[in-house]
Design a protein around this motif. Structure first.
Motif, short mmCIF file in Angstrom:
data_model
loop_
_atom_site.label_atom_id
_atom_site.label_comp_id
_atom_site.label_asym_id
_atom_site.label_seq_id
_atom_site.Cartn_x
_atom_site.Cartn_y
_atom_site.Cartn_z
N SER A 35 71.97 46.92 26.71
CA SER A 35 71.28 46.87 25.42
C SER A 35 72.23 47.23 24.28
O SER A 35 72.21 46.61 23.22
CB SER A 35 70.08 47.81 25.41
N ALA A 43 74.42 44.36 23.63
CA ALA A 43 73.69 43.31 22.91
C ALA A 43 73.53 43.68 21.44
O ALA A 43 73.58 42.81 20.57
CB ALA A 43 72.32 43.09 23.56
N LEU A 44 73.37 44.97 21.15
CA LEU A 44 73.25 45.41 19.77
C LEU A 44 74.59 45.33 19.02
O LEU A 44 74.61 45.30 17.79
CB LEU A 44 72.73 46.85 19.71
N VAL A 50 76.47 42.89 18.66
CA VAL A 50 76.62 41.63 17.92
C VAL A 50 75.74 41.60 16.67
O VAL A 50 75.83 40.67 15.89
CB VAL A 50 76.32 40.40 18.81
N THR A 51 74.92 42.61 16.49
CA THR A 51 74.08 42.70 15.30
C THR A 51 74.76 43.61 14.27
O THR A 51 75.90 43.99 14.44
CB THR A 51 72.69 43.26 15.65
N ASP A 52 74.05 43.94 13.24
CA ASP A 52 74.59 44.82 12.20
C ASP A 52 74.39 46.30 12.50
O ASP A 52 74.78 47.16 11.72
CB ASP A 52 73.94 44.51 10.85
N ILE A 53 73.79 46.62 13.63
CA ILE A 53 73.58 48.01 14.02
C ILE A 53 74.93 48.61 14.41
O ILE A 53 75.67 48.01 15.20
CB ILE A 53 72.57 48.11 15.17
N ARG A 67 82.80 48.39 21.92
CA ARG A 67 83.03 46.94 21.82
C ARG A 67 84.25 46.53 22.62
O ARG A 67 84.28 45.47 23.23
CB ARG A 67 83.19 46.53 20.37
#
Length: 87
Positions: A32, A35-36, A38-41, A48
């Motif tokens: 999770s 997966a986060l 790749v977002t702005d979080i 990474r």
């Protein structure tokens, strides 16, 4: 291939050393977070780096998998006496 091999090796090691349900939870949390990423979080940059496919990721997956294989033959998992061998 690298991140999924690392995730599989991590969950295998945790299921051998700890318990399968906890290993699934940790693996889902790790996935999770990736997966986060790749977002702005905000996710730590080191996280990474670990979850990119590369030689270090595959080497870490191989190391964790080998540790799980070695530890699998050493008796009972931690904190669960009698889990696999009845008393």
């Amino acid at each position: 291939m690298g991140p999924m091999a690392l995730l599989a090796a991590l969950s295998l090691l945790l299921s051998v050393c700890w318990n399968p349900a906890g290993a699934i939870g940790v693996a889902m949390a790790a996935w999770s977070l990736s997966a986060l990423a790749v977002t702005d979080i905000p996710v730590p940059p080191a996280y990474r780096l670990v979850w990119t496919s590369g030689p270090w990721t595959l080497a870490l997956a191989a190391l964790l998998g080998a540790a799980a294989i070695v530890l699998a033959g050493r008796g009972e998992p931690i904190r669960r006496s009698g889990a696999t061998h009845p008393s």
